[in-house]
Scaffold this motif. Structure first.
Motif, short mmCIF file in Angstrom:
data_model
loop_
_atom_site.label_atom_id
_atom_site.label_comp_id
_atom_site.label_asym_id
_atom_site.label_seq_id
_atom_site.Cartn_x
_atom_site.Cartn_y
_atom_site.Cartn_z
N VAL A 6 0.86 -1.18 0.00
CA VAL A 6 0.00 0.00 0.00
C VAL A 6 0.90 1.23 0.00
O VAL A 6 1.76 1.39 0.87
N VAL A 7 0.70 2.10 -0.98
CA VAL A 7 1.48 3.33 -1.10
C VAL A 7 0.60 4.52 -0.71
O VAL A 7 -0.54 4.62 -1.15
N SER A 8 1.13 5.40 0.13
CA SER A 8 0.42 6.61 0.53
C SER A 8 1.31 7.83 0.32
O SER A 8 2.53 7.76 0.54
N HIS A 9 0.70 8.93 -0.10
CA HIS A 9 1.42 10.19 -0.28
C HIS A 9 0.82 11.21 0.70
O HIS A 9 -0.29 11.71 0.49
N GLY A 10 1.58 11.48 1.76
CA GLY A 10 1.06 12.34 2.82
C GLY A 10 0.68 13.74 2.34
O GLY A 10 -0.27 14.34 2.86
N ARG A 11 1.38 14.26 1.36
CA ARG A 11 1.12 15.63 0.90
C ARG A 11 -0.22 15.76 0.20
O ARG A 11 -0.72 16.87 -0.01
N MET A 12 -0.84 14.63 -0.15
CA MET A 12 -2.11 14.67 -0.86
C MET A 12 -3.32 14.52 0.07
O MET A 12 -4.46 14.52 -0.40
N HIS A 13 -3.05 14.38 1.36
CA HIS A 13 -4.17 14.33 2.31
C HIS A 13 -4.54 15.75 2.72
O HIS A 13 -3.71 16.49 3.23
N ASP A 14 -5.80 16.10 2.52
CA ASP A 14 -6.27 17.45 2.84
C ASP A 14 -7.70 17.36 3.36
O ASP A 14 -8.63 17.17 2.58
N ASN A 15 -7.85 17.47 4.68
CA ASN A 15 -9.19 17.36 5.25
C ASN A 15 -10.03 18.62 5.05
O ASN A 15 -11.17 18.70 5.51
N ARG A 16 -9.46 19.59 4.33
CA ARG A 16 -10.23 20.79 4.00
C ARG A 16 -10.72 20.77 2.55
O ARG A 16 -11.40 21.70 2.10
N ALA A 17 -10.40 19.72 1.83
CA ALA A 17 -10.83 19.61 0.44
C ALA A 17 -12.36 19.55 0.37
O ALA A 17 -13.00 19.01 1.28
N PRO A 18 -12.96 20.10 -0.69
CA PRO A 18 -14.43 20.16 -0.79
C PRO A 18 -15.12 18.80 -0.66
O PRO A 18 -16.20 18.69 -0.09
N HIS A 19 -14.48 17.75 -1.19
CA HIS A 19 -15.11 16.43 -1.17
C HIS A 19 -14.95 15.71 0.17
O HIS A 19 -15.64 14.73 0.44
N TYR A 20 -14.04 16.20 1.02
CA TYR A 20 -13.58 15.39 2.15
C TYR A 20 -14.63 15.28 3.25
O TYR A 20 -15.21 16.28 3.69
N THR A 21 -14.85 14.05 3.71
CA THR A 21 -15.61 13.80 4.93
C THR A 21 -14.90 12.70 5.71
O THR A 21 -14.21 11.86 5.11
N VAL A 22 -15.05 12.69 7.01
CA VAL A 22 -14.43 11.64 7.82
C VAL A 22 -15.00 10.28 7.43
O VAL A 22 -14.27 9.28 7.35
N ASP A 23 -16.31 10.22 7.17
CA ASP A 23 -16.93 8.95 6.79
C ASP A 23 -16.31 8.40 5.51
O ASP A 23 -16.00 7.21 5.42
N GLU A 24 -16.14 9.26 4.49
CA GLU A 24 -15.56 8.76 3.24
C GLU A 24 -14.12 8.33 3.45
O GLU A 24 -13.67 7.33 2.89
N ASN A 25 -13.39 9.06 4.28
CA ASN A 25 -12.02 8.68 4.56
C ASN A 25 -11.95 7.32 5.26
O ASN A 25 -11.10 6.49 4.94
#
Length: 254
Positions: A104-123
């Protein structure tokens, strides 16, 4: 001899073998393999009562309805995590380690909890989606997953302790003992403060599986460079495509 055996059984210090004891506590309806039960026992340091509680909570979790904004676990598909998939923040490599573990590859710089689409449930759905797909990819005798966290370009805006708390919950309560190795790539100075907060929340077994590295020579010893995406190493060939993942037929987790 029989008296000694009976005396040992009646001794307050006598402890039955953890796995058979846990199976007796659970009965026959749990549907988990001995390997699965041993993972919970390992997390519980062979404390049967604690392992029993962990397993019961896990079984309840898998049948929970609703779950993170959708009907149930089986309803978590690519179409329910579109925003997270399109962010490119995390994905599975299309192959496994030589020993059979998915990556599993993750890019920390691409996590943004202020993004318009972002919700804790979707995450939360996304983390479950990725992990369920990873477990389905495991090959051979492997039972764990490699995690590669790319922290190049990681900034203060990417720090999210709610996400971190939820990830730790999933990895310790729902998917215990599934981490083969966690590689943290090029952490900036900022991450030192984050690690000081996170480290005490991790078990010693998890901490022992975390490696920090900043050079490709170091990295190649942990994960062959050719198995990582092209954005990490010129030896890699894989380029992540959200469109490809979203176009796959929906597959419900078992």
């Amino acid at each position: 001899v029989m008296k000694r055996v009976l005396g040992a059984l009646q001794s307050p210090t006598f402890q039955p073998a953890p796995l058979p004891a846990l199976k007796r506590r659970l009965g026959n309806e749990h549907g988990l393999s001995d390997t699965d039960l041993r993972r919970f026992l390992t997390t519980a340091n062979d404390q049967v009562n604690l392992a029993h509680e962990l397993v019961r909570n896990y079984l309840e979790w898998r049948t929970r309805s609703p779950m993170y904004g959708v009907e149930c676990l089986a309803a978590i598909t690519a179409q329910t995590v579109v925003g997270e998939i399109e962010s490119g923040k995390a994905y599975l490599m299309p192959w496994c380690m030589p020993s059979g573990e998915p990556i599993v590859v993750s890019h920390g710089r691409m996590h943004d909890n202020r993004a318009p689409h972002y919700t804790v449930d979707e995450n939360m759905r996304f983390m479950v989606f990725v992990m369920e797909r990873a477990l389905a990819m495991i090959q051979g005798e492997a039972t764990e997953v490699y995690a590669f966290l790319d922290l190049n370009g990681f900034k203060k805006e990417n720090v999210d302790y709610t996400f971190t708390k939820n990830l730790i919950y999933l990895m310790t309560k729902i998917y215990p003992e599934r981490l083969a190795l966690g590689v943290i790539w090029c952490p900036p100075a900022l991450f030192e403060g984050v690690w000081k907060v996170v480290k005490p929340l991790l078990s010693q077994r998890i901490k022992d599986k975390v490696r920090f590295c900043t050079t490709h020579a170091e990295l190649d010893k942990l994960i062959p460079l050719a198995l990582l995406p092209k954005c990490i190493s010129s030896q890699g060939t894989y380029i992540y495509s959200p469109a490809q993942l979203l176009s796959e037929p929906a597959k419900k987790p078992e």
